[in-house]
Design an enzyme around this catalytic site. Sequence first.
Site, PDB file in Angstrom:
ATOM      1  N   LYS A  14      -1.694  13.496   3.299  1.00 18.22           N
ATOM      2  CA  LYS A  14      -0.970  12.278   3.687  1.00 18.22           C
ATOM      3  C   LYS A  14       0.231  12.681   4.524  1.00 18.22           C
ATOM      4  O   LYS A  14       1.103  13.416   4.056  1.00 18.22           O
ATOM      5  CB  LYS A  14      -0.503  11.514   2.435  1.00 18.22           C
ATOM      6  CG  LYS A  14       0.496  10.379   2.743  1.00 18.22           C
ATOM      7  CD  LYS A  14       0.930   9.627   1.483  1.00 18.22           C
ATOM      8  CE  LYS A  14       2.077   8.653   1.791  1.00 18.22           C
ATOM      9  NZ  LYS A  14       2.562   7.927   0.590  1.00 18.22           N
ATOM     10  N   ASP A  35       8.480   6.545   5.392  1.00 20.13           N
ATOM     11  CA  ASP A  35       7.937   5.404   4.660  1.00 20.13           C
ATOM     12  C   ASP A  35       9.061   4.449   4.271  1.00 20.13           C
ATOM     13  O   ASP A  35       9.729   4.638   3.257  1.00 20.13           O
ATOM     14  CB  ASP A  35       7.191   5.903   3.407  1.00 20.13           C
ATOM     15  CG  ASP A  35       6.589   4.754   2.606  1.00 20.13           C
ATOM     16  OD1 ASP A  35       6.517   3.631   3.143  1.00 20.13           O
ATOM     17  OD2 ASP A  35       6.180   5.000   1.451  1.00 20.13           O
ATOM     18  N   LYS A  51      11.356  -0.963   0.990  1.00 17.64           N
ATOM     19  CA  LYS A  51      11.948  -0.274  -0.145  1.00 17.64           C
ATOM     20  C   LYS A  51      13.442  -0.585  -0.230  1.00 17.64           C
ATOM     21  O   LYS A  51      14.062  -0.907   0.787  1.00 17.64           O
ATOM     22  CB  LYS A  51      11.788   1.250   0.040  1.00 17.64           C
ATOM     23  CG  LYS A  51      10.370   1.762  -0.128  1.00 17.64           C
ATOM     24  CD  LYS A  51      10.328   3.273   0.055  1.00 17.64           C
ATOM     25  CE  LYS A  51       8.929   3.815  -0.114  1.00 17.64           C
ATOM     26  NZ  LYS A  51       8.392   3.665  -1.483  1.00 17.64           N
ATOM     27  N   ASP A  62       7.659  12.056   2.978  1.00 15.19           N
ATOM     28  CA  ASP A  62       6.398  11.427   2.587  1.00 15.19           C
ATOM     29  C   ASP A  62       5.209  12.006   3.380  1.00 15.19           C
ATOM     30  O   ASP A  62       4.093  11.515   3.284  1.00 15.19           O
ATOM     31  CB  ASP A  62       6.503   9.907   2.785  1.00 15.19           C
ATOM     32  CG  ASP A  62       5.606   9.121   1.854  1.00 15.19           C
ATOM     33  OD1 ASP A  62       5.149   9.696   0.850  1.00 15.19           O
ATOM     34  OD2 ASP A  62       5.347   7.938   2.142  1.00 15.19           O
ATOM     35  N   ASP A  84       3.792  -1.204   1.079  1.00 14.00           N
ATOM     36  CA  ASP A  84       4.365   0.074   0.645  1.00 14.00           C
ATOM     37  C   ASP A  84       3.314   0.977  -0.004  1.00 14.00           C
ATOM     38  O   ASP A  84       3.563   2.150  -0.244  1.00 14.00           O
ATOM     39  CB  ASP A  84       5.527  -0.193  -0.322  1.00 14.00           C
ATOM     40  CG  ASP A  84       6.423   1.020  -0.506  1.00 14.00           C
ATOM     41  OD1 ASP A  84       6.297   1.979   0.275  1.00 14.00           O
ATOM     42  OD2 ASP A  84       7.258   0.983  -1.433  1.00 14.00           O
ATOM     43  N   GLU A 110       0.916   2.421   1.328  1.00 15.47           N
ATOM     44  CA  GLU A 110       0.335   2.744   2.629  1.00 15.47           C
ATOM     45  C   GLU A 110      -0.398   4.073   2.646  1.00 15.47           C
ATOM     46  O   GLU A 110      -1.293   4.275   3.468  1.00 15.47           O
ATOM     47  CB  GLU A 110       1.442   2.754   3.700  1.00 15.47           C
ATOM     48  CG  GLU A 110       2.232   4.073   3.842  1.00 15.47           C
ATOM     49  CD  GLU A 110       3.011   4.466   2.597  1.00 15.47           C
ATOM     50  OE1 GLU A 110       3.304   3.581   1.773  1.00 15.47           O
ATOM     51  OE2 GLU A 110       3.328   5.655   2.442  1.00 15.47           O
ATOM     52  N   ARG A 112      -2.606   5.428   0.701  1.00 12.70           N
ATOM     53  CA  ARG A 112      -4.055   5.323   0.456  1.00 12.70           C
ATOM     54  C   ARG A 112      -4.767   4.734   1.676  1.00 12.70           C
ATOM     55  O   ARG A 112      -5.921   5.039   1.936  1.00 12.70           O
ATOM     56  CB  ARG A 112      -4.297   4.525  -0.834  1.00 12.70           C
ATOM     57  CG  ARG A 112      -3.835   3.105  -0.797  1.00 12.70           C
ATOM     58  CD  ARG A 112      -3.595   2.519  -2.194  1.00 12.70           C
ATOM     59  NE  ARG A 112      -2.344   2.988  -2.793  1.00 12.70           N
ATOM     60  CZ  ARG A 112      -1.906   2.640  -3.996  1.00 12.70           C
ATOM     61  NH1 ARG A 112      -2.624   1.815  -4.762  1.00 12.70           N
ATOM     62  NH2 ARG A 112      -0.773   3.104  -4.468  1.00 12.70           N
TER      63      ARG A 112
END
Length: 486
Positions: A251, A256, A263, A274, A333, A335, A337
Amino acid sequence: MKVVFRTADAPQPRLIARLVAQDALPADLDAVVREGAGAARFTGKAGQTHEAFLAADGGVKRLALAGTGRADAGSDRTANLEKAGAALTAKYLTSGEAALAIDFTGSGLTGTEAASVLFGARLRGWRHDVYRTKLTDDQKPSLTEVIAVAAPEGTAAAWEAESALAEGIEFTRELVAEPANVIYPESFVERCKARLAGTGVEILVLGLKEMTDLGMGALLGVAQGSVREPKLLAIRWKGAEAAQPTAFVGKGVTFDTGGISIKPAAGMEDMKWDMGGAGAVAGTMLALALRKAKADVIGVCGLVENMPDGNAQRPGDVVTSMSGQTVEVINTDAEGRLVLCDALTWVQKEYAPKTIIDLATLTGAIIVSLGNEYGGMFTNDDGLAAKLDAAGKASGDKLWRFPLGPAYDKLIDSPIADMKNVGPRYGGSITAAQFLQRYIDKGVAWAHLDIAGMVWADKPGQTWDKGATGYGVRLLDQYVRTVLEA
Ligand code: BES
Ligand code: MN
Ligand code: ZN
């Protein structure tokens, strides 16, 4: 940190270290040093250090003792040796000394063990000071060289592979430590291209156009709120002929914000890391290529930035992934996956791997479960679980297995699409893994490693300073050594 090898009769720097096993001060040590060490309660515990000064050659020598613990420490032995080396570079990094000699005379270590000491020293000596322009001289790292003096036979040979691994870990740390205005999908790719040039890897990069043509609607939905173009980076190391390659998928959300499901402000800066999964994949590929691993491995990084914007995707949007499966995006959020599912589909279509291991800073829930001690492992294959568990124990990048199953899987069914991208509040790391599993083809052994608690450290650890740890590189390298190269 550079590591060089010298014989005992070569000129030595002012700072010399000796390794001391638990309760076994070397008999040839100066009597004052021995008594001083005793007075300071230095016993040779792993990672313990003691500094003494000696009159020598008309000047002063700085003698550092570093504890290696018990020789019969069993599975802790390697970690203990790394700790000894790491304690030395941590202590002397800004000491004013440019060189540290580690004198292995009489250490009784094997070449592999000595290489572990050097490995710890090298890893703990890494820092990211690129943006610190106002450091005073005494705050700046002075130590640039570790000199292995009278290293046991086999040390240099063992060090070759370890130094390749250290390069990989350091590269991962660099990618993770860089802020998101510097490392974004395109610059991540450029850094990798520059660092991997000449190593023999093959690099393939997909941009917006290619990914649109392939129908990667899930990954692209995340990217659409950002002005940064998303990239899919594939790095192939073919160090052996294999019927099917092994795939590592990371990933790489370079920042993010959460997107429209934004967030909270406090701590959001952490989300520059991230992309730690992708960073670990890139660093691993570098290590494998540098040490010419006899394995066929494909590393894939799904690189996007998750931003809120007039063009960002909305909660409730339905996207179609490359697999054809549709997803109701309940929370923008969740995201990671969405990025991974298309990367997973692509790598299976393109390379037909036998085994896939994905790494992702996927959920805060995994940090609630495991803290900063273990990565979470989710897998459809007990054999792979055992191999990864062993690689985790041997490398120090530890894993803890979590369950998967149909009862969790149905929690992400959607009334309007094939699935939704979040489940209920509880079991969040597991439902995230279930989501990914829906993209794994029959017959593929797959493991998902949720490493959200592992890529960044708020305080220094055994072989890392606070900041980027490089977690995952040692784990994957160890997996390659013991499973693919065996
Ligand atoms: N990148 C985060 C997970 C994360 C959180 C990593 C904290 C490191 C530290 C991920 O994209 C995320 O936001 N996950 C959500 C999922 C939720 C919306 C279902 C989370 O964990 O809160
Ligand atoms: Mn998120
Ligand atoms: Zn994320």
